[in-house]
Design a protein around this motif. Structure first.
Motif, mmCIF file in Angstrom:
data_model
loop_
_atom_site.group_PDB
_atom_site.id
_atom_site.type_symbol
_atom_site.label_atom_id
_atom_site.label_comp_id
_atom_site.label_asym_id
_atom_site.label_seq_id
_atom_site.Cartn_x
_atom_site.Cartn_y
_atom_site.Cartn_z
ATOM 1 N N THR A 181 0.667 -1.198 -0.042
ATOM 2 C CA THR A 181 0.082 0.089 -0.142
ATOM 3 C C THR A 181 0.789 1.215 -0.089
ATOM 4 O O THR A 181 0.654 2.108 -0.917
ATOM 5 C CB THR A 181 -1.130 -0.047 1.101
ATOM 6 N N VAL A 182 1.669 1.393 0.912
ATOM 7 C CA VAL A 182 2.618 2.534 0.848
ATOM 8 C C VAL A 182 3.596 2.627 -0.163
ATOM 9 O O VAL A 182 3.537 3.767 -0.811
ATOM 10 C CB VAL A 182 3.425 2.620 2.107
ATOM 11 N N PRO A 183 4.172 1.710 -0.623
ATOM 12 C CA PRO A 183 5.160 1.986 -2.017
ATOM 13 C C PRO A 183 4.296 2.092 -3.167
ATOM 14 O O PRO A 183 4.849 3.019 -3.793
ATOM 15 C CB PRO A 183 5.819 0.635 -2.056
ATOM 16 N N MET A 184 3.187 1.578 -3.140
ATOM 17 C CA MET A 184 2.343 1.874 -4.322
ATOM 18 C C MET A 184 1.664 3.197 -4.368
ATOM 19 O O MET A 184 1.603 4.079 -5.293
ATOM 20 C CB MET A 184 1.302 0.868 -4.584
ATOM 21 N N THR A 185 1.518 3.847 -3.317
ATOM 22 C CA THR A 185 0.799 5.196 -3.071
ATOM 23 C C THR A 185 1.853 6.110 -3.675
ATOM 24 O O THR A 185 1.876 6.871 -4.120
ATOM 25 C CB THR A 185 0.332 5.303 -1.674
ATOM 26 N N ARG A 186 3.200 5.922 -3.031
ATOM 27 C CA ARG A 186 4.148 6.802 -3.316
ATOM 28 C C ARG A 186 4.748 6.633 -4.798
ATOM 29 O O ARG A 186 5.131 7.646 -5.417
ATOM 30 C CB ARG A 186 5.664 6.339 -2.473
ATOM 31 N N ALA A 187 4.677 5.350 -5.349
ATOM 32 C CA ALA A 187 5.247 5.392 -6.821
ATOM 33 C C ALA A 187 4.350 6.018 -7.654
ATOM 34 O O ALA A 187 4.690 6.429 -8.710
ATOM 35 C CB ALA A 187 5.324 3.879 -6.986
ATOM 36 N N LEU A 188 3.009 6.002 -7.276
ATOM 37 C CA LEU A 188 1.886 6.424 -8.198
ATOM 38 C C LEU A 188 1.750 7.904 -7.923
ATOM 39 O O LEU A 188 1.000 8.863 -8.769
ATOM 40 C CB LEU A 188 0.571 5.886 -7.991
ATOM 41 N N ASP A 189 2.404 8.457 -6.810
ATOM 42 C CA ASP A 189 2.482 10.118 -6.312
ATOM 43 C C ASP A 189 0.959 10.300 -6.014
ATOM 44 O O ASP A 189 0.591 11.152 -6.785
ATOM 45 C CB ASP A 189 3.223 10.834 -7.501
ATOM 46 N N VAL A 190 0.200 9.659 -5.359
ATOM 47 C CA VAL A 190 -0.963 9.967 -4.965
ATOM 48 C C VAL A 190 -1.451 9.948 -3.559
ATOM 49 O O VAL A 190 -0.397 9.550 -2.792
ATOM 50 C CB VAL A 190 -2.169 8.699 -5.578
ATOM 51 N N SER A 191 -2.497 10.428 -3.180
ATOM 52 C CA SER A 191 -2.909 10.552 -1.578
ATOM 53 C C SER A 191 -3.053 9.102 -1.212
ATOM 54 O O SER A 191 -3.054 8.143 -1.637
ATOM 55 C CB SER A 191 -3.772 11.345 -1.070
ATOM 56 N N TRP A 192 -3.276 9.254 0.468
ATOM 57 C CA TRP A 192 -3.626 7.825 0.805
ATOM 58 C C TRP A 192 -5.045 7.536 0.607
ATOM 59 O O TRP A 192 -5.378 6.066 0.536
ATOM 60 C CB TRP A 192 -3.709 8.028 2.441
ATOM 61 N N ARG A 193 -5.784 8.257 0.003
ATOM 62 C CA ARG A 193 -7.219 7.885 -0.375
ATOM 63 C C ARG A 193 -7.126 6.868 -1.899
ATOM 64 O O ARG A 193 -7.838 5.843 -1.750
ATOM 65 C CB ARG A 193 -8.031 9.280 -0.895
ATOM 66 N N ALA A 194 -6.278 7.328 -2.721
ATOM 67 C CA ALA A 194 -6.074 6.267 -3.879
ATOM 68 C C ALA A 194 -5.521 5.065 -3.635
ATOM 69 O O ALA A 194 -5.596 4.054 -4.028
ATOM 70 C CB ALA A 194 -5.424 7.064 -5.094
ATOM 71 N N GLY A 195 -4.570 5.368 -2.505
ATOM 72 C CA GLY A 195 -3.753 4.022 -2.098
ATOM 73 C C GLY A 195 -4.684 2.945 -1.643
ATOM 74 O O GLY A 195 -4.483 1.827 -1.680
ATOM 75 N N LEU A 196 -5.543 3.371 -0.668
ATOM 76 C CA LEU A 196 -6.605 2.559 -0.301
ATOM 77 C C LEU A 196 -7.711 2.248 -0.871
ATOM 78 O O LEU A 196 -8.226 1.059 -1.156
ATOM 79 C CB LEU A 196 -7.344 3.296 1.049
ATOM 80 N N GLY A 197 -8.151 3.147 -2.044
ATOM 81 C CA GLY A 197 -8.940 2.724 -3.148
ATOM 82 C C GLY A 197 -8.802 1.801 -4.042
ATOM 83 O O GLY A 197 -9.614 1.051 -4.775
ATOM 84 N N VAL A 198 -7.375 1.387 -4.294
ATOM 85 C CA VAL A 198 -6.935 0.677 -5.544
ATOM 86 C C VAL A 198 -7.640 -0.933 -5.127
ATOM 87 O O VAL A 198 -7.774 -1.788 -5.913
ATOM 88 C CB VAL A 198 -5.496 0.731 -5.716
ATOM 89 N N TRP A 199 -7.537 -1.075 -3.847
ATOM 90 C CA TRP A 199 -7.798 -2.403 -3.382
ATOM 91 C C TRP A 199 -9.243 -3.055 -3.977
ATOM 92 O O TRP A 199 -9.752 -4.169 -3.692
ATOM 93 C CB TRP A 199 -7.716 -2.830 -1.778
ATOM 94 N N ALA A 200 -10.217 -2.066 -4.264
ATOM 95 C CA ALA A 200 -11.631 -2.452 -4.584
ATOM 96 C C ALA A 200 -11.452 -3.388 -5.982
ATOM 97 O O ALA A 200 -12.522 -3.847 -6.323
ATOM 98 C CB ALA A 200 -12.337 -1.077 -4.937
#
Length: 445
Positions: A181-200
């Motif tokens: 979650t954290v590496p993906m959020t930083r790699a995509l340069d998105v906020s925590w919101r997108a980092g959590l939403g991708v698991w949908a």
């Protein structure tokens, strides 16, 4: 009555179309081969999605707290939401499955997981965030209760192996969400919101096979009033497996609340769930406060959860061969106490070792699932025991994460919370030893 199914509970789980379609159990599930393969795939994909809603949040909890303005106590409440939802919605699973069939209920549950995870990033405040999380967790709750039933129903002579597969998928999904979650959020340069939403997206993929399994129901099995074959024939894989042991037995059965096995299983399950949700909700923060980076803290949580992947293949078959599973409970408890001691004394210096030790201790979950299938002789017994154990167990686990958050905020450090976690391990071992005795629910009620 907590989670007590009616006479024909769950009889409609994709039962064979006719007696001639029923195979001798032991090698594969009854019914057509494609359905058996699809069921295995569906179980695995469902398992992958039964924890990311929780473990994806832990590594980003600090950012979520800052953005939504949460205090430590409120964050502790947030980490208790899974247990609350699992307790409340898990108790409804048998009645929902009786009405619609387990396949349809699991399908609806995965749809709720998908919707909740997709809505959570759009929350503008704590109530909306908790509401979206609760929707996803409600879907997880009903699936949690019904998975042991589905395994017992369709793989009666392979409970250990199929429980291992299910537990492996659950551990893999748990660890992946924690680590990525954290590496993906930083790699995509998105906020925590997108980092959590991708698991949908993962939940949406898991929904696909259950759309077919939910529709594939037969007309002639599990009708109201059908009685099963008694004795050795219970568990043959027929639709009648979800009845009682003999005609009229439902009316003579004692309440499950009078069963020592049911209570020992519930306490054991509840305490292991307490440890698991404290770990998933707070362990990354413990490591971060000790000086570990956010990404490394997420990986450490992933290590804890990933230990369940190989051990989920090993523990259930071993447990199924033992007459008393208490020895496994004690071994896992010793690993847990050792990990908490190290975390208390040197949280950063030995972080990787403590993560490994706590990861082994965390494997009480697949052991508990295996014991659910072994502490009842019939599928009807597993339904009652699973609903009571998980419903009551999750209720017992609710205060744990809350108390950890309150202790942390009150003391300003992690010494007291870690001591509290270690103390809970002792009654967990005691309850597990009692639950591991070679008795069944039918012996007592």
């Amino acid at each position: 009555m907590v989670g007590m199914p009616a006479h024909d509970d769950l009889a409609t789980l994709d039962a064979p179309a006719s007696p001639s379609a029923t195979r001798e159990p032991g090698s594969r599930p009854t019914g057509s081969p494609w359905r058996g393969r699809l069921l295995v795939v569906g179980i695995l994909l469902a398992a992958l999605n039964l924890r990311p809603a929780v473990t994806s949040l832990g590594p980003l909890l600090e950012e979520v707290r800052a953005d939504l303005g949460m205090s430590g106590t409120v964050a502790g409440l947030l980490t208790s939401v899974p247990a609350v939802c699992f307790a409340l919605f898990g108790l409804t699973a048998p009645r929902l499955a009786r009405r619609w069939g387990p396949g349809a209920v699991v399908c609806a549950g995965l749809a709720a997981v998908t919707a909740g995870l997709a809505l959570r990033p759009f929350a503008g405040g704590t109530p909306a965030f908790v509401g979206a999380s609760a929707l996803a967790l409600a879907g997880i709750a009903v699936s949690n209760v019904l998975m042991p039933v589905i395994v017992k129903r369709w793989f009666p002579h392979r409970v250990g192996a199929m429980t291992g597969l299910y537990s492996m998928g659950l551990s893999l999904g748990t660890a992946t969400a924690a680590a990525a979650t954290v590496p993906m959020t930083r790699a995509l340069d998105v906020s925590w919101r997108a980092g959590l939403g991708v698991w949908a997206l993962l939940a949406a993929i898991a929904l696909v096979p259950w759309l077919f399994l939910a529709r594939d129901r037969t007309k002639d099995a599990g009708k109201a009033g059908e009685e099963p074959r008694s004795g050795a024939d219970s568990g043959t894989g027929s639709g009648k497996d979800f009845g009682t042991d003999e005609p009229g037995a439902a009316g003579r059965a004692r309440p499950i609340t009078r069963s020592p096995i049911a209570w020992s299983m519930a306490v054991f399950f509840g305490l292991q769930a307490t440890a698991a949700y404290i770990t998933m909700g707070w362990m990354p923060q413990i490591f971060r406060d000790a000086g570990v980076s956010a990404s490394t803290a997420g990986v450490l949580l992933a290590v804890i959860m990933a230990m369940g992947v190989p051990l989920s293949f090993v523990l259930p078959p071993i447990a199924a061969r033992l007459r008393h599973q208490g020895v496994l409970v004690v071994i896992l408890g010793v690993f847990g106490l050792s990990g908490y001691a190290g975390l208390y004394l040197a949280p950063a210096e030995g972080a990787w070792l403590w993560a490994l030790l706590l990861g082994v201790a965390n494997c009480t979950f697949p052991l508990a699932l295996t014991m659910l299938g072994m502490r009842a002789r019939t599928s009807a017994g597993v339904v009652r025991l699973s609903a009571f154990t998980q419903g009551t167990g999750y209720l017992l686990s609710i205060p744990g994460p809350l108390l950890v958050g309150a202790l942390y905020q009150h003391s300003g450090g992690w010494g007291q919370p870690i001591a509290f976690m270690a103390a809970l391990m002792v009654p967990q071992i005691v309850a597990g030893v009692f639950a591991g005795r070679n008795r069944t629910l039918e012996d007592e009620i």
